[in-house]
Design a protein around this motif. Structure first.
Motif, PDB file in Angstrom:
ATOM      1  N   MET G   1       0.986  -1.048  -0.302  1.00 37.23           N
ATOM      2  CA  MET G   1      -0.184  -0.112   0.281  1.00 37.23           C
ATOM      3  C   MET G   1       0.510   1.482  -0.191  1.00 37.23           C
ATOM      4  N   LYS G   2       0.617   2.325  -0.934  1.00 33.27           N
ATOM      5  CA  LYS G   2       1.100   3.107  -1.057  1.00 33.27           C
ATOM      6  C   LYS G   2       0.569   4.560  -1.915  1.00 33.27           C
ATOM      7  N   VAL G   3       0.844   5.648  -1.151  1.00 35.42           N
ATOM      8  CA  VAL G   3       0.248   6.879  -1.467  1.00 35.42           C
ATOM      9  C   VAL G   3       0.880   7.201  -2.270  1.00 35.42           C
ATOM     10  N   LEU G   4       0.441   8.481  -3.337  1.00 36.31           N
ATOM     11  CA  LEU G   4       1.029   9.341  -3.929  1.00 36.31           C
ATOM     12  C   LEU G   4       1.122  10.568  -3.506  1.00 36.31           C
ATOM     13  N   VAL G   5       1.439  11.802  -2.848  1.00 36.27           N
ATOM     14  CA  VAL G   5       1.678  13.558  -2.823  1.00 36.27           C
ATOM     15  C   VAL G   5       1.850  13.721  -3.378  1.00 36.27           C
ATOM     16  N   VAL G   6       0.840  15.057  -4.719  1.00 34.46           N
ATOM     17  CA  VAL G   6       1.476  14.977  -5.935  1.00 34.46           C
ATOM     18  C   VAL G   6       1.209  16.473  -5.636  1.00 34.46           C
ATOM     19  N   MET G   7       1.484  17.448  -5.140  1.00 39.77           N
ATOM     20  CA  MET G   7       1.328  19.386  -5.160  1.00 39.77           C
ATOM     21  C   MET G   7       1.585  19.749  -6.660  1.00 39.77           C
ATOM     22  N   GLY G   8       0.554  20.838  -7.041  1.00 37.97           N
ATOM     23  CA  GLY G   8       0.734  21.494  -9.107  1.00 37.97           C
ATOM     24  C   GLY G   8       1.748  22.169  -8.848  1.00 37.97           C
ATOM     25  N   SER G   9       2.766  23.093  -7.144  1.00 36.03           N
ATOM     26  CA  SER G   9       3.368  23.549  -7.299  1.00 36.03           C
ATOM     27  C   SER G   9       4.405  23.942  -5.504  1.00 36.03           C
ATOM     28  N   LYS G  10       5.603  23.768  -6.468  1.00 46.44           N
ATOM     29  CA  LYS G  10       6.072  24.122  -4.308  1.00 46.44           C
ATOM     30  C   LYS G  10       5.647  24.865  -3.329  1.00 46.44           C
ATOM     31  N   SER G  11       5.218  26.072  -4.166  1.00 42.89           N
ATOM     32  CA  SER G  11       4.175  26.963  -2.828  1.00 42.89           C
ATOM     33  C   SER G  11       2.837  26.272  -2.460  1.00 42.89           C
ATOM     34  N   HIS G  14       3.750  24.086   1.939  1.00 44.25           N
ATOM     35  CA  HIS G  14       3.045  23.658   3.764  1.00 44.25           C
ATOM     36  C   HIS G  14       1.594  22.697   3.555  1.00 44.25           C
ATOM     37  N   ILE G  15       1.264  22.667   2.327  1.00 41.20           N
ATOM     38  CA  ILE G  15      -0.570  21.834   2.731  1.00 41.20           C
ATOM     39  C   ILE G  15      -0.108  20.066   2.581  1.00 41.20           C
ATOM     40  N   ALA G  16       0.844  20.200   1.651  1.00 42.70           N
ATOM     41  CA  ALA G  16       1.721  19.201   1.760  1.00 42.70           C
ATOM     42  C   ALA G  16       2.050  18.558   2.528  1.00 42.70           C
ATOM     43  N   GLU G  17       2.746  19.198   3.260  1.00 41.00           N
ATOM     44  CA  GLU G  17       3.043  18.816   4.397  1.00 41.00           C
ATOM     45  C   GLU G  17       1.911  18.824   5.404  1.00 41.00           C
ATOM     46  N   ARG G  18       1.076  19.032   5.885  1.00 42.82           N
ATOM     47  CA  ARG G  18       0.130  18.829   6.616  1.00 42.82           C
ATOM     48  C   ARG G  18      -0.203  17.815   6.029  1.00 42.82           C
ATOM     49  N   VAL G  19      -0.496  17.333   4.771  1.00 46.92           N
ATOM     50  CA  VAL G  19      -1.104  15.484   4.717  1.00 46.92           C
ATOM     51  C   VAL G  19       0.234  13.950   5.294  1.00 46.92           C
ATOM     52  N   THR G  20       1.406  15.029   4.778  1.00 46.77           N
ATOM     53  CA  THR G  20       2.537  13.468   4.841  1.00 46.77           C
ATOM     54  C   THR G  20       2.798  13.476   7.032  1.00 46.77           C
ATOM     55  N   LEU G  23       0.271  11.311   7.374  1.00 42.18           N
ATOM     56  CA  LEU G  23       1.013   9.705   6.612  1.00 42.18           C
ATOM     57  C   LEU G  23       1.581   9.222   7.712  1.00 42.18           C
ATOM     58  N   ASP G  24       2.808   9.904   7.860  1.00 39.09           N
ATOM     59  CA  ASP G  24       3.597   9.297   8.991  1.00 39.09           C
ATOM     60  C   ASP G  24       3.273   9.008  10.144  1.00 39.09           C
ATOM     61  N   GLU G  25       2.393   9.630  10.800  1.00 41.68           N
ATOM     62  CA  GLU G  25       1.552   9.213  12.466  1.00 41.68           C
ATOM     63  C   GLU G  25       1.112   8.098  12.109  1.00 41.68           C
ATOM     64  N   PHE G  26       0.460   7.236  10.881  1.00 47.72           N
ATOM     65  CA  PHE G  26      -0.180   6.192  11.195  1.00 47.72           C
ATOM     66  C   PHE G  26       0.709   5.487  10.512  1.00 47.72           C
ATOM     67  N   GLY G  27       1.907   5.717   9.653  1.00 44.52           N
ATOM     68  CA  GLY G  27       3.084   4.947   9.647  1.00 44.52           C
ATOM     69  C   GLY G  27       3.038   4.293   7.711  1.00 44.52           C
ATOM     70  N   VAL G  28       2.474   5.181   7.016  1.00 39.83           N
ATOM     71  CA  VAL G  28       1.516   4.901   5.808  1.00 39.83           C
ATOM     72  C   VAL G  28       3.003   5.310   4.968  1.00 39.83           C
ATOM     73  N   ASP G  29       2.647   4.209   3.659  1.00 40.69           N
ATOM     74  CA  ASP G  29       4.465   4.672   3.237  1.00 40.69           C
ATOM     75  C   ASP G  29       3.800   5.481   1.823  1.00 40.69           C
ATOM     76  N   TYR G  30       4.527   6.281   1.434  1.00 41.90           N
ATOM     77  CA  TYR G  30       4.064   7.397   0.681  1.00 41.90           C
ATOM     78  C   TYR G  30       4.905   7.867  -0.218  1.00 41.90           C
ATOM     79  N   ASP G  31       5.014   9.194  -1.648  1.00 43.63           N
ATOM     80  CA  ASP G  31       5.898   9.525  -2.285  1.00 43.63           C
ATOM     81  C   ASP G  31       5.104  10.838  -2.515  1.00 43.63           C
ATOM     82  N   VAL G  32       6.262  11.704  -2.665  1.00 46.04           N
ATOM     83  CA  VAL G  32       6.260  13.608  -2.496  1.00 46.04           C
ATOM     84  C   VAL G  32       6.514  14.045  -4.080  1.00 46.04           C
ATOM     85  N   GLU G  33       5.493  14.047  -4.948  1.00 44.09           N
ATOM     86  CA  GLU G  33       5.934  15.103  -6.117  1.00 44.09           C
ATOM     87  C   GLU G  33       5.562  15.863  -6.166  1.00 44.09           C
ATOM     88  N   VAL G  34       6.371  17.398  -7.083  1.00 40.18           N
ATOM     89  CA  VAL G  34       5.718  18.898  -7.739  1.00 40.18           C
ATOM     90  C   VAL G  34       5.619  18.299  -8.840  1.00 40.18           C
TER      91      VAL G  34
END
Lengths: 144, 144, 144, 144, 144, 144, 144, 144
Positions: G1-11, G14-20, G23-34
């Motif tokens: 099980m893996k999640v992709l967190v993708v944001m439209g812009s580097k700006s 701060h929202i992506a961090e709320r997501v991750t 996910l970290d807290e629950f130990g869910v695996d993920y990648d982050v992309e812009v």
């Protein structure tokens, strides 16, 4: 010089007709396609990348991603026509107008297929003196 | 090929700078003017009727009549940039986008001077292969 | 004392009739014209500059530049009536109300031609005691 | 000729100052009052019924009943200035603009005290040639 | 215990009927009046100052000043019902809900006369055990 | 007579303080609780079903279900205070005001804790002559 | 099980961090992309078509096409987080929520990265009893 | 695997049918219930706590608390469908989308029951290869 008129759904064809009616009136060559950015992105991408077209007119309601997705795949001018499917078309207008810096779309008014066609003709007229004259006549008639 | 960048008020100059920065980057020739459709309609009319310009970029907030008034006096493409002075710029966006059928304006996003410049360049690039190449490079860099 | 009632499009005539019905009732002299700020700016300018009129009532929908463009060419009071063509008339209301500082327009409610006429009469009544009396009678009747 | 500038709350005084600054510039006589339609309706009614004033400028935010309540008690022109206290002032703009047929209020833009003053002067100038000349000079200066 | 149901215009009577239907069902005594805050402020003031009523239900569209004007003249609870005349009733909802601090109005939903009646009954039931029982039965029935 | 002031989140406490400041001023007894309709529905239900309270004041932002959920579990009057967390509080205002027919909530203005307290006191004053006198004094002071 | 967190812009990070953070807290695996749907559609398409991910979380402001474009290329659940860049985020919320029938996106609230993560975990927990237990503990803690 | 489709009012059944039509097409098992968060919270709570369901689809208009109230009582995914009863459904969309951090709801578009069903199937398909295949066929058909 050729224009692609693409609508996101067959239910937008009444708006597409307002576009093609004006293009016909000015003798501008065009194709018409139905292609949804969400349901058929491959077709949208293929159309957007076609070298055949000088200007794209994209008609869409709701989240109205079509004009932006076309713009993402071309450096030709893309004109977006928001359709009033819900919320009076405010959703589509915002989706089309509020493009991120870097990839422009030219938004016209809600359901305003006529202005999408005229804007296209103004763009093509920059390199076509016959269209310029027709535009001037058209404006003259509106005044009467 | 020359562009007129016109803003309705000196207070819109931060948006005009976003436009001219991109035009400079692409080596597109332009003039910048401050002219309000309401406070100085004669100047706006004179500028709009000038044969010198191929594309007009009109920047305005509030009731934002400037792009439409320019469009009323020219058959060249007019791009309107709504400025967020009140109501987050919704007033200006609606004023610019909701033009009546017959006289088109190309609306870009609120405060989005960058896209107004890029849309202008896309239009000019239809008859200028050098601009087309620069646009493709520009897009390529954005991808990186 | 004479009023100009001008509408941006023939399709606004149902609102113009609400205006003229009240002006007739009060015996106020007026002319009615159709003139679009975008399609026929010369006519709008000519009408706005006419010395004949004391008050202008301008009726328009969508981006509704008409009242503002008239105001730009006159120092007589200009009353704007937003018409509900799209978005329930919110677009026209914002376009008419949100004039930039320096050139005022008096906005009345959406489709509210009656109040445009009554506001006009209140303005004219400042220098006409007969109109003042009629206004007081009119108010008296509304109370009953 | 005298104007009453009335604000619904002391917190609106920054807008009232924009009004009085212009009235001072044109040499128009005025009084300033603080009177809430909801907290002190008797005072509002008393002021509205005063024979002393030719035009009322009423400044209010939120549900902004002040201009309408004054209009209910006078047949003199009432100009309403919506103040941006919440929702960017959209609440106040709608409350002021959307008066019922029969009792008009002239709405100007959000926080636009300057235009309320200028509209007042345009109204008073109909019977005062000196104000007309000053208005024309004022417009001339704006053009420069 | 008596309730005054007052509507700003006869055209609001379909909403008033939703109110009185529920009041009848619960056996609550009431009067119904038509009185506009703008067209007949004296009547509104007289009704608001009447000692006869425990709760006021004020129904109004557009700028909807009626509930607030009643609240300005009484310390009894005033419930406002916004009517969808324009803009889907958003104008009336904002006018009624956004009262200034100091003079409260209880806003219910757009066109929601039923809830105005039920809120009134909840208020009256605080001192009437029979109404409390009826309310509990009414809720019970809704569950079924 | 006792009031429950409940906020959906600790971050709403600045609004709760506006409520309790007025309740203190009038000597009305109250409890304050933090209980989210979404994060702690059991607590909300338990509080709503308490026989101890005559009026509930529920403070919430965003989707602001708290007042409605309390109203679902009580036949006592429930007053909802929308908090401006996002979109200027429009989301919370609509959530609170647009209750379905059958279960009423009394909405006051965005962030307007003061009016929630005063509305509560008006309701309680129907059966308490001392509160009525205090309310009249309070109104009298506002006029000064 | 893996999640992709993708944001439209580097700006949007701060929202992506709320997501991750969740996910970290629950130990869910993920990648982050812009990856911008408009500036880099090839990358977006490639990511969307990756077989590696079970759920996509797409974060975007303005016309916010990113979640919809991902949804067009996958049959995995796509969660869209509207970012408040302009108009308080209303533009992004409408773009994300108002998807055309056929290609769903799950919209969460404006800037609400936390709920995007929790919704993802609820989806993954359907086939993972450990996540279910953690979710129940998480809820329990919120209640305290 | 079983889905609960719950609507806040019988008047939402035309939207529920759009949901169940798609669930039937994919052979997904479901129950349908009518249960209002405000009129019958006990039933809503009971349904939400049922162990029988993997996904909840909650359909509601106006203040539309139903999806959020269900989400408060379950850790299963909850999908909310806003219904256009007033204000074009903007009220319901904001109520459903703007959930507080901690308790997620997945909002789909206004009246978009079809997407609620498809999102549900995408979630269930994560652990069901037959549904995955059907989804891919469904997408394939949409392209044609």
């Amino acid at each position: 010089m050729k224009v692609l008129v693409v609508m996101g759904s067959k239910s937008d064809s009444h708006i597409a007709e307002r576009v093609t009616k004006v293009l016909d009136e000015f003798g501008v060559d065009y194709d018409v396609e139905v292609a949804s950015a969400h349901r058929n992105p491959e077709k949208v991408e293929r159309l957007a990348k076609s070298e055949e077209y000088d200007v794209f007119i994209a008609i869409a309601g709701l989240s109205a991603a079509l004009p932006g997705v076309i713009a993402a795949h071309t450096i030709k001018p893309v004109i977006g026509v928001p359709v009033s499917a819900k919320l009076g078309g405010l959703d589509a207008l915002l989706s089309i107008a509020q493009m991120p810096p870097g990839v422009p779309v030219a938004a016209v008014g809600i359901d305003n297929g006529k202005n999408a066609a005229l804007l296209t003709i103004e763009i093509l007229a920059l390199q076509n003196s016959e269209l310029r004259e027709k535009l001037m006549e058209y404006r003259e008639k509106m005044r009467a």
